[in-house]
Design a protein around this motif. Sequence first.
Motif, PDB file in Angstrom:
ATOM      1  N   LEU A 209       0.818  -1.210   0.000  1.00 42.74           N
ATOM      2  CA  LEU A 209       0.000   0.000   0.000  1.00 42.74           C
ATOM      3  C   LEU A 209       0.851   1.259   0.000  1.00 42.74           C
ATOM      4  O   LEU A 209       0.607   2.198  -0.769  1.00 42.74           O
ATOM      5  CB  LEU A 209      -0.936  -0.008   1.209  1.00 42.74           C
ATOM      6  CG  LEU A 209      -1.828   1.227   1.378  1.00 42.74           C
ATOM      7  CD1 LEU A 209      -2.807   1.355   0.217  1.00 42.74           C
ATOM      8  CD2 LEU A 209      -2.577   1.169   2.707  1.00 42.74           C
ATOM      9  N   GLN A 210       1.893   1.275   0.836  1.00 37.97           N
ATOM     10  CA  GLN A 210       2.714   2.477   0.984  1.00 37.97           C
ATOM     11  C   GLN A 210       3.562   2.766  -0.250  1.00 37.97           C
ATOM     12  O   GLN A 210       4.090   3.873  -0.394  1.00 37.97           O
ATOM     13  CB  GLN A 210       3.605   2.357   2.223  1.00 37.97           C
ATOM     14  CG  GLN A 210       2.858   2.389   3.547  1.00 37.97           C
ATOM     15  CD  GLN A 210       2.108   1.094   3.836  1.00 37.97           C
ATOM     16  OE1 GLN A 210       2.358   0.052   3.220  1.00 37.97           O
ATOM     17  NE2 GLN A 210       1.157   1.152   4.766  1.00 37.97           N
ATOM     18  N   ASP A 211       3.691   1.792  -1.160  1.00 33.15           N
ATOM     19  CA  ASP A 211       4.467   2.004  -2.384  1.00 33.15           C
ATOM     20  C   ASP A 211       3.642   2.641  -3.489  1.00 33.15           C
ATOM     21  O   ASP A 211       4.198   3.106  -4.495  1.00 33.15           O
ATOM     22  CB  ASP A 211       5.048   0.679  -2.886  1.00 33.15           C
ATOM     23  CG  ASP A 211       6.176   0.162  -1.999  1.00 33.15           C
ATOM     24  OD1 ASP A 211       6.768   0.971  -1.267  1.00 33.15           O
ATOM     25  OD2 ASP A 211       6.452  -1.046  -2.053  1.00 33.15           O
ATOM     26  N   LEU A 212       2.328   2.664  -3.335  1.00 34.52           N
ATOM     27  CA  LEU A 212       1.482   3.290  -4.341  1.00 34.52           C
ATOM     28  C   LEU A 212       1.584   4.805  -4.249  1.00 34.52           C
ATOM     29  O   LEU A 212       1.865   5.352  -3.169  1.00 34.52           O
ATOM     30  CB  LEU A 212       0.019   2.874  -4.132  1.00 34.52           C
ATOM     31  CG  LEU A 212      -0.341   1.415  -4.442  1.00 34.52           C
ATOM     32  CD1 LEU A 212      -1.762   1.117  -3.985  1.00 34.52           C
ATOM     33  CD2 LEU A 212      -0.190   1.124  -5.929  1.00 34.52           C
ATOM     34  N   PRO A 213       1.371   5.523  -5.340  1.00 36.13           N
ATOM     35  CA  PRO A 213       1.306   6.989  -5.254  1.00 36.13           C
ATOM     36  C   PRO A 213       0.291   7.405  -4.197  1.00 36.13           C
ATOM     37  O   PRO A 213      -0.714   6.702  -3.976  1.00 36.13           O
ATOM     38  CB  PRO A 213       0.857   7.397  -6.656  1.00 36.13           C
ATOM     39  CG  PRO A 213       1.336   6.285  -7.539  1.00 36.13           C
ATOM     40  CD  PRO A 213       1.197   5.039  -6.716  1.00 36.13           C
ATOM     41  N   VAL A 214       0.536   8.519  -3.539  1.00 36.71           N
ATOM     42  CA  VAL A 214      -0.311   8.954  -2.432  1.00 36.71           C
ATOM     43  C   VAL A 214      -1.790   8.973  -2.829  1.00 36.71           C
ATOM     44  O   VAL A 214      -2.661   8.532  -2.071  1.00 36.71           O
ATOM     45  CB  VAL A 214       0.132  10.341  -1.925  1.00 36.71           C
ATOM     46  CG1 VAL A 214      -0.858  10.873  -0.883  1.00 36.71           C
ATOM     47  CG2 VAL A 214       1.533  10.271  -1.340  1.00 36.71           C
ATOM     48  N   ALA A 215      -2.079   9.450  -4.036  1.00 38.22           N
ATOM     49  CA  ALA A 215      -3.474   9.541  -4.475  1.00 38.22           C
ATOM     50  C   ALA A 215      -4.132   8.176  -4.631  1.00 38.22           C
ATOM     51  O   ALA A 215      -5.362   8.086  -4.676  1.00 38.22           O
ATOM     52  CB  ALA A 215      -3.544  10.300  -5.802  1.00 38.22           C
ATOM     53  N   ALA A 216      -3.327   7.113  -4.725  1.00 36.21           N
ATOM     54  CA  ALA A 216      -3.870   5.759  -4.895  1.00 36.21           C
ATOM     55  C   ALA A 216      -3.830   4.951  -3.604  1.00 36.21           C
ATOM     56  O   ALA A 216      -4.156   3.767  -3.612  1.00 36.21           O
ATOM     57  CB  ALA A 216      -3.103   5.024  -5.989  1.00 36.21           C
ATOM     58  N   GLN A 217      -3.449   5.578  -2.509  1.00 38.59           N
ATOM     59  CA  GLN A 217      -3.393   4.856  -1.235  1.00 38.59           C
ATOM     60  C   GLN A 217      -4.751   4.791  -0.546  1.00 38.59           C
ATOM     61  O   GLN A 217      -4.863   4.283   0.566  1.00 38.59           O
ATOM     62  CB  GLN A 217      -2.336   5.479  -0.325  1.00 38.59           C
ATOM     63  CG  GLN A 217      -0.924   5.228  -0.831  1.00 38.59           C
ATOM     64  CD  GLN A 217       0.153   5.779   0.079  1.00 38.59           C
ATOM     65  OE1 GLN A 217      -0.086   6.035   1.266  1.00 38.59           O
ATOM     66  NE2 GLN A 217       1.355   5.962  -0.459  1.00 38.59           N
TER      67      GLN A 217
ATOM     68  N   GLY B 223     -10.616   4.780  -4.945  1.00 42.46           N
ATOM     69  CA  GLY B 223     -11.071   5.863  -5.795  1.00 42.46           C
ATOM     70  C   GLY B 223     -10.629   5.714  -7.227  1.00 42.46           C
ATOM     71  O   GLY B 223     -10.018   4.714  -7.622  1.00 42.46           O
ATOM     72  N   ALA B 224     -10.922   6.750  -8.013  1.00 47.93           N
ATOM     73  CA  ALA B 224     -10.684   6.710  -9.451  1.00 47.93           C
ATOM     74  C   ALA B 224      -9.213   6.584  -9.801  1.00 47.93           C
ATOM     75  O   ALA B 224      -8.858   5.900 -10.771  1.00 47.93           O
ATOM     76  CB  ALA B 224     -11.282   7.963 -10.101  1.00 47.93           C
ATOM     77  N   VAL B 225      -8.326   7.244  -9.032  1.00 48.03           N
ATOM     78  CA  VAL B 225      -6.902   7.185  -9.349  1.00 48.03           C
ATOM     79  C   VAL B 225      -6.362   5.773  -9.143  1.00 48.03           C
ATOM     80  O   VAL B 225      -5.626   5.243  -9.983  1.00 48.03           O
ATOM     81  CB  VAL B 225      -6.108   8.207  -8.513  1.00 48.03           C
ATOM     82  CG1 VAL B 225      -4.608   8.019  -8.708  1.00 48.03           C
ATOM     83  CG2 VAL B 225      -6.504   9.629  -8.891  1.00 48.03           C
ATOM     84  N   ARG B 226      -6.724   5.162  -8.030  1.00 51.72           N
ATOM     85  CA  ARG B 226      -6.278   3.778  -7.785  1.00 51.72           C
ATOM     86  C   ARG B 226      -6.751   2.855  -8.902  1.00 51.72           C
ATOM     87  O   ARG B 226      -5.972   2.064  -9.438  1.00 51.72           O
ATOM     88  CB  ARG B 226      -6.795   3.284  -6.430  1.00 51.72           C
ATOM     89  CG  ARG B 226      -6.517   1.800  -6.187  1.00 51.72           C
ATOM     90  CD  ARG B 226      -7.120   1.312  -4.891  1.00 51.72           C
ATOM     91  NE  ARG B 226      -6.361   1.785  -3.738  1.00 51.72           N
ATOM     92  CZ  ARG B 226      -6.665   1.496  -2.473  1.00 51.72           C
ATOM     93  NH1 ARG B 226      -7.740   0.751  -2.219  1.00 51.72           N
ATOM     94  NH2 ARG B 226      -5.935   1.951  -1.488  1.00 51.72           N
ATOM     95  N   ASP B 227      -8.023   2.949  -9.260  1.00 48.58           N
ATOM     96  CA  ASP B 227      -8.556   2.087 -10.306  1.00 48.58           C
ATOM     97  C   ASP B 227      -7.851   2.333 -11.636  1.00 48.58           C
ATOM     98  O   ASP B 227      -7.531   1.392 -12.368  1.00 48.58           O
ATOM     99  CB  ASP B 227     -10.059   2.313 -10.469  1.00 48.58           C
ATOM    100  CG  ASP B 227     -10.876   1.709  -9.327  1.00 48.58           C
ATOM    101  OD1 ASP B 227     -10.271   1.211  -8.359  1.00 48.58           O
ATOM    102  OD2 ASP B 227     -12.111   1.729  -9.411  1.00 48.58           O
ATOM    103  N   ALA B 228      -7.594   3.616 -11.948  1.00 46.65           N
ATOM    104  CA  ALA B 228      -6.935   3.946 -13.214  1.00 46.65           C
ATOM    105  C   ALA B 228      -5.537   3.348 -13.285  1.00 46.65           C
ATOM    106  O   ALA B 228      -5.108   2.856 -14.336  1.00 46.65           O
ATOM    107  CB  ALA B 228      -6.876   5.461 -13.388  1.00 46.65           C
TER     108      ALA B 228
ATOM    109  N   VAL C 269      -2.171   8.799 -15.410  1.00 49.63           N
ATOM    110  CA  VAL C 269      -3.128   8.034 -14.606  1.00 49.63           C
ATOM    111  C   VAL C 269      -3.340   8.687 -13.242  1.00 49.63           C
ATOM    112  O   VAL C 269      -4.320   8.360 -12.546  1.00 49.63           O
ATOM    113  CB  VAL C 269      -2.669   6.567 -14.397  1.00 49.63           C
ATOM    114  CG1 VAL C 269      -2.607   5.833 -15.706  1.00 49.63           C
ATOM    115  CG2 VAL C 269      -1.335   6.499 -13.668  1.00 49.63           C
ATOM    116  N   LEU C 270      -2.452   9.573 -12.836  1.00 51.14           N
ATOM    117  CA  LEU C 270      -2.586  10.235 -11.537  1.00 51.14           C
ATOM    118  C   LEU C 270      -3.575  11.390 -11.578  1.00 51.14           C
ATOM    119  O   LEU C 270      -3.892  11.976 -10.531  1.00 51.14           O
ATOM    120  CB  LEU C 270      -1.217  10.753 -11.055  1.00 51.14           C
ATOM    121  CG  LEU C 270      -0.131   9.691 -10.833  1.00 51.14           C
ATOM    122  CD1 LEU C 270       1.149  10.335 -10.404  1.00 51.14           C
ATOM    123  CD2 LEU C 270      -0.606   8.692  -9.786  1.00 51.14           C
TER     124      LEU C 270
END
Length: 419
Positions: A32-40, A43-48, A415-416
């Motif tokens: 989880l902590q390795d994902l970009p902050v917006a994908a932690q 939401g739409a950013v994580r899915d994208a 994607v961000l």
Amino acid sequence: MTTASTTHPAPQIKIAATYLRGGTSKGVFFKLQDLPVAAQQPGAVRDAILLRVLGSPDPYGKQIDGMGNASSSTSKAVILSRSTRPDHDVDYLFGQVSIDQPFVDWSGNCGNLSAAVGPCAIHMGLIDAARIPANGTATIRIWQANIGKTIVTHVPITDGQVQETGDFELDGVTFAAAEVALEFIDPAAEGDGNDGNAGAMFPTGHLVDELDVPGVGRISATLINAGIPTIFLNAQDLGYTGREPQAAINEDAHALARFEAIRAQGALHMGLIQHESEATNRQHTPKIAFVAPPSSYTTSSGKEVNARDVDLLVRALSMGKLHHAMMGTAAVAIGVAAAIPGTLVHRAAGGAEDAGAIHGGGAPRQSVRFGHPSGTLRVGAETALVDGQWQVTKAIMSRSARILMEGWVRVPGDVLVER
């Protein structure tokens, strides 16, 4: 003559990831902590990000521009983190990534990739070193965040490292590996099952229902929430034998449409959706499968399965296609349904045709070995009839897992941008 654009596309970003096989599935695993902050967070950013990593949506259906391998078994993503829940080691979130549509289905678990969670959590440093023996077995308690259930996995350890190689053979996987034992604790959904509650193990309050499916007609079904919401049908009612290979179903557009119509109607009866149209965007659940009594057949690899070596035959569909082997969560549903007298699964395994009441009588079956397109699988279930209601304490099966690649995945930086 073309003119160069004055704006440049966003450069690629890289994200730490590990690519693993778990059971008969493959997936991209993230901390989880390795994902970009917006994908932690959801939401739409994580899915994208996950869609782009796997190479979806792809109208060609091949996922050439991503890590997916053009099947429901290989279009999967997992996010792991240290657990914040008492008595658990790791939180496990699973995303089933659609191949040709722009969505990620978070509605259920992946039982096959569950086998890879413990080994991957150790590899990622999410498990305290003191919990890992020098040699022996590391028992890891996993919180399955999609469905709010506990999975206990027993990971073999040699010289302080996860033992991945071994002689455990799993039908549907070419090479042998180390055995990973899994316990799905309290796998059935909660609820009394008497009011159409989607949270009940038998949401309609019956072991067998009659579904009136537009364009198909009336068909018998066992609707169960155990491991994953699953609809079980009789192969004979569909004109099948239970010996069908993948191509017999997947190359028949009419058959696939019929299964989807039944699946949508079953989802309505289970309370998983409110309108039939919602089933389109809920492809991961419920699963749908058909069962038949034991019969000899030839697997996809050419191996012969003898009728006397199995208790029943099962063919299951995932994401609109017949699965090449068996989904792990559906195997849990098979084990639980086979244990309870009166279900279609129990009947296919030789049980009597008890009345469809939820309190159907008879002794529960402790384990079952079923035949699937790639071979056979044994799954156990501990069940009991308590105050007229069936309860299941856990389902048990063994899989294997192996790291295939580790490093970073790269995706275009746009994607961000939340759309």
